[in-house]
Design a protein around this motif. Sequence first.
Motif, PDB file in Angstrom:
ATOM      1  N   ALA A  13       0.809  -1.244   0.069  1.00  0.00           N
ATOM      2  CA  ALA A  13      -0.016   0.068  -0.016  1.00  0.00           C
ATOM      3  C   ALA A  13       0.882   1.201  -0.104  1.00  0.00           C
ATOM      4  O   ALA A  13       1.832   1.264   0.694  1.00  0.00           O
ATOM      5  N   ALA A  14       0.435   2.313  -0.796  1.00  0.00           N
ATOM      6  CA  ALA A  14       1.222   3.520  -0.841  1.00  0.00           C
ATOM      7  C   ALA A  14       1.235   3.923   0.480  1.00  0.00           C
ATOM      8  O   ALA A  14       2.448   4.841   0.832  1.00  0.00           O
ATOM      9  N   ASP A  15       0.398   4.065   1.205  1.00  0.00           N
ATOM     10  CA  ASP A  15       0.401   4.870   2.497  1.00  0.00           C
ATOM     11  C   ASP A  15       1.050   4.043   3.627  1.00  0.00           C
ATOM     12  O   ASP A  15       1.065   4.355   5.038  1.00  0.00           O
ATOM     13  N   ASP A  16       1.343   2.415   3.212  1.00  0.00           N
ATOM     14  CA  ASP A  16       2.157   1.862   4.458  1.00  0.00           C
ATOM     15  C   ASP A  16       3.003   0.809   3.630  1.00  0.00           C
ATOM     16  O   ASP A  16       2.800  -0.153   3.543  1.00  0.00           O
ATOM     17  N   PRO A  17       3.813   1.332   2.891  1.00  0.00           N
ATOM     18  CA  PRO A  17       4.610   0.498   2.113  1.00  0.00           C
ATOM     19  C   PRO A  17       5.593  -0.331   2.764  1.00  0.00           C
ATOM     20  O   PRO A  17       6.047  -0.063   3.916  1.00  0.00           O
ATOM     21  N   THR A  18       6.150  -1.510   2.192  1.00  0.00           N
ATOM     22  CA  THR A  18       7.130  -2.587   2.719  1.00  0.00           C
ATOM     23  C   THR A  18       8.493  -2.423   1.753  1.00  0.00           C
ATOM     24  O   THR A  18       8.313  -2.260   0.625  1.00  0.00           O
ATOM     25  N   LEU A  19       9.527  -2.248   2.394  1.00  0.00           N
ATOM     26  CA  LEU A  19      10.710  -2.130   1.739  1.00  0.00           C
ATOM     27  C   LEU A  19      11.384  -3.635   1.774  1.00  0.00           C
ATOM     28  O   LEU A  19      11.455  -4.254   3.066  1.00  0.00           O
ATOM     29  N   VAL A  20      11.381  -3.997   0.561  1.00  0.00           N
ATOM     30  CA  VAL A  20      12.121  -5.210   0.296  1.00  0.00           C
ATOM     31  C   VAL A  20      13.356  -5.464  -0.295  1.00  0.00           C
ATOM     32  O   VAL A  20      13.383  -4.847  -1.426  1.00  0.00           O
ATOM     33  N   SER A  21      14.309  -5.698   0.350  1.00  0.00           N
ATOM     34  CA  SER A  21      15.812  -6.065  -0.175  1.00  0.00           C
ATOM     35  C   SER A  21      16.100  -7.436  -0.756  1.00  0.00           C
ATOM     36  O   SER A  21      15.596  -8.459  -0.101  1.00  0.00           O
ATOM     37  N   PHE A  22      16.746  -7.691  -1.840  1.00  0.00           N
ATOM     38  CA  PHE A  22      16.645  -9.066  -2.328  1.00  0.00           C
ATOM     39  C   PHE A  22      18.083  -8.995  -3.187  1.00  0.00           C
ATOM     40  O   PHE A  22      18.813  -8.262  -3.417  1.00  0.00           O
ATOM     41  N   ALA A  23      18.738 -10.421  -3.184  1.00  0.00           N
ATOM     42  CA  ALA A  23      19.780 -10.655  -3.785  1.00  0.00           C
ATOM     43  C   ALA A  23      19.895 -12.226  -4.333  1.00  0.00           C
ATOM     44  O   ALA A  23      18.792 -13.023  -3.887  1.00  0.00           O
ATOM     45  N   GLY A  24      20.475 -12.634  -5.365  1.00  0.00           N
ATOM     46  CA  GLY A  24      20.592 -14.025  -5.508  1.00  0.00           C
ATOM     47  C   GLY A  24      19.749 -14.113  -6.826  1.00  0.00           C
ATOM     48  O   GLY A  24      19.378 -13.237  -7.469  1.00  0.00           O
ATOM     49  N   GLY A  25      19.083 -15.465  -7.246  1.00  0.00           N
ATOM     50  CA  GLY A  25      18.376 -15.535  -8.344  1.00  0.00           C
ATOM     51  C   GLY A  25      17.810 -16.917  -8.355  1.00  0.00           C
ATOM     52  O   GLY A  25      18.171 -17.778  -7.537  1.00  0.00           O
ATOM     53  N   GLY A  26      17.202 -17.191  -9.358  1.00  0.00           N
ATOM     54  CA  GLY A  26      16.674 -18.737  -9.638  1.00  0.00           C
ATOM     55  C   GLY A  26      15.247 -18.661  -9.216  1.00  0.00           C
ATOM     56  O   GLY A  26      14.574 -17.674  -8.810  1.00  0.00           O
ATOM     57  N   THR A  27      14.559 -19.882  -9.262  1.00  0.00           N
ATOM     58  CA  THR A  27      13.461 -20.120  -8.833  1.00  0.00           C
ATOM     59  C   THR A  27      13.064 -20.581  -7.347  1.00  0.00           C
ATOM     60  O   THR A  27      11.925 -20.722  -7.070  1.00  0.00           O
ATOM     61  N   ARG A  28      14.073 -20.811  -6.569  1.00  0.00           N
ATOM     62  CA  ARG A  28      13.911 -21.026  -5.210  1.00  0.00           C
ATOM     63  C   ARG A  28      14.132 -19.985  -4.290  1.00  0.00           C
ATOM     64  O   ARG A  28      15.343 -19.417  -4.085  1.00  0.00           O
ATOM     65  N   GLY A  29      12.949 -19.422  -3.926  1.00  0.00           N
ATOM     66  CA  GLY A  29      12.937 -18.290  -2.960  1.00  0.00           C
ATOM     67  C   GLY A  29      13.159 -18.304  -1.505  1.00  0.00           C
ATOM     68  O   GLY A  29      12.299 -19.461  -1.159  1.00  0.00           O
ATOM     69  N   VAL A  30      13.633 -17.454  -0.740  1.00  0.00           N
ATOM     70  CA  VAL A  30      13.879 -17.664   0.548  1.00  0.00           C
ATOM     71  C   VAL A  30      13.485 -16.370   1.315  1.00  0.00           C
ATOM     72  O   VAL A  30      14.233 -15.349   1.066  1.00  0.00           O
ATOM     73  N   LEU A  31      12.450 -16.197   1.954  1.00  0.00           N
ATOM     74  CA  LEU A  31      12.118 -15.163   2.664  1.00  0.00           C
ATOM     75  C   LEU A  31      12.482 -15.029   4.016  1.00  0.00           C
ATOM     76  O   LEU A  31      12.417 -15.912   4.752  1.00  0.00           O
ATOM     77  N   LEU A  32      13.401 -14.095   4.521  1.00  0.00           N
ATOM     78  CA  LEU A  32      14.050 -13.729   5.873  1.00  0.00           C
ATOM     79  C   LEU A  32      13.164 -12.985   6.318  1.00  0.00           C
ATOM     80  O   LEU A  32      13.274 -11.846   6.264  1.00  0.00           O
ATOM     81  N   ALA A  33      12.212 -13.315   7.398  1.00  0.00           N
ATOM     82  CA  ALA A  33      11.542 -12.350   8.201  1.00  0.00           C
ATOM     83  C   ALA A  33      12.108 -12.019   9.455  1.00  0.00           C
ATOM     84  O   ALA A  33      12.466 -12.641  10.349  1.00  0.00           O
ATOM     85  N   PRO A  34      12.044 -10.629   9.762  1.00  0.00           N
ATOM     86  CA  PRO A  34      12.825  -9.959  10.894  1.00  0.00           C
ATOM     87  C   PRO A  34      12.130 -10.071  11.920  1.00  0.00           C
ATOM     88  O   PRO A  34      10.786 -10.484  12.189  1.00  0.00           O
ATOM     89  N   GLN A  35      12.507  -9.708  13.278  1.00  0.00           N
ATOM     90  CA  GLN A  35      11.957  -9.755  14.526  1.00  0.00           C
ATOM     91  C   GLN A  35      11.245  -8.389  14.653  1.00  0.00           C
ATOM     92  O   GLN A  35      11.043  -7.550  13.738  1.00  0.00           O
ATOM     93  N   ASP A  36      10.223  -8.243  15.690  1.00  0.00           N
ATOM     94  CA  ASP A  36       9.505  -7.114  15.832  1.00  0.00           C
ATOM     95  C   ASP A  36      10.302  -5.821  15.637  1.00  0.00           C
ATOM     96  O   ASP A  36      11.345  -5.658  16.372  1.00  0.00           O
ATOM     97  N   ARG A  37       9.726  -4.763  14.926  1.00  0.00           N
ATOM     98  CA  ARG A  37      10.554  -3.436  14.518  1.00  0.00           C
ATOM     99  C   ARG A  37      11.832  -3.643  13.820  1.00  0.00           C
ATOM    100  O   ARG A  37      12.555  -2.717  13.772  1.00  0.00           O
ATOM    101  N   GLY A  38      12.167  -4.914  13.386  1.00  0.00           N
ATOM    102  CA  GLY A  38      13.362  -4.935  12.602  1.00  0.00           C
ATOM    103  C   GLY A  38      13.277  -4.780  11.289  1.00  0.00           C
ATOM    104  O   GLY A  38      12.078  -4.665  10.575  1.00  0.00           O
ATOM    105  N   ASP A  39      14.367  -5.049  10.546  1.00  0.00           N
ATOM    106  CA  ASP A  39      14.303  -4.902   9.129  1.00  0.00           C
ATOM    107  C   ASP A  39      15.281  -5.861   8.623  1.00  0.00           C
ATOM    108  O   ASP A  39      15.990  -6.759   9.015  1.00  0.00           O
TER     109      ASP A  39
END
Length: 252
Positions: free
Chosen positions: A68-94
């Motif tokens: 959402a434009a009024d509550d955006p999420t900043l996503v950083s990424f590296a690597g490639g391929g079809t096997r994705g891994v999402l690293l979810a941070p702690q509370d108030r983390g990034d």
Amino acid sequence: MPRAVRALTSAVAVLTLAACTSSGGPGEAEDAATPTIAPVPTAISASLTPADTPACLPAGTATVTTGAADDPTLVSFAGGGTRGVLLAPQDRGDACQWADELARLAGEGYLVASFGWADDGRASFLAAADTLRSLGATDVALVGASKGGTYSAALAAEVDAVAVVALGPPAAFDGQDAQSASSSYDGPLLVIASTDDSSVGVDSSEAVARADDPSTFVELSGSAHGVALLESEHREQVQQAIDDTLATGFDS
């Protein structure tokens, strides 16, 4: 030209070079210190806005905003391929909490992303997972710490995750119920917690594991909580456990 724009516009060339010089698949990349960048496909680039990459993240990392434009999420990424891994941070983390693992797993051949929590945590988590799929991931595994572990376990079925690793997760957080008894997710699951974790309590984390499958819970000595487990004396054991669970999930 801003760093994020330079990274995104050069991504295709970087990945083409990598494809020509390496025959390794996921888990076989050559250099974890300088992960390659996944390109933003033209078809979906309008929904992912290039942003400056936090200085804490390794070279070769690109960043976008989504949601959402009024509550955006900043996503950083590296690597490639079809096997994705999402690293979810702690509370108030990034994503900075996961900088080392992002580089390590991208170096092993995965498409890896992390993010900063927006006000709407659920929407933020799902937007980050959707970003991985938009970048080309056909399968997504979830690795989360504390709050991120709770969300990973609680939303695994909705995300259609192939594997989940949760480090020191509370059984519930922000209305998300991560207890295995409440979940329909039946894929590879591993919960790791410290005996003396005063932030959550080992019993709360154990409730996220499956009561009928002791292999889904690992209790380690000490008091390290969440991502701190990757800075403890158990670092290598935790990293190996993450690798093994990801391999099981992606290969199943």
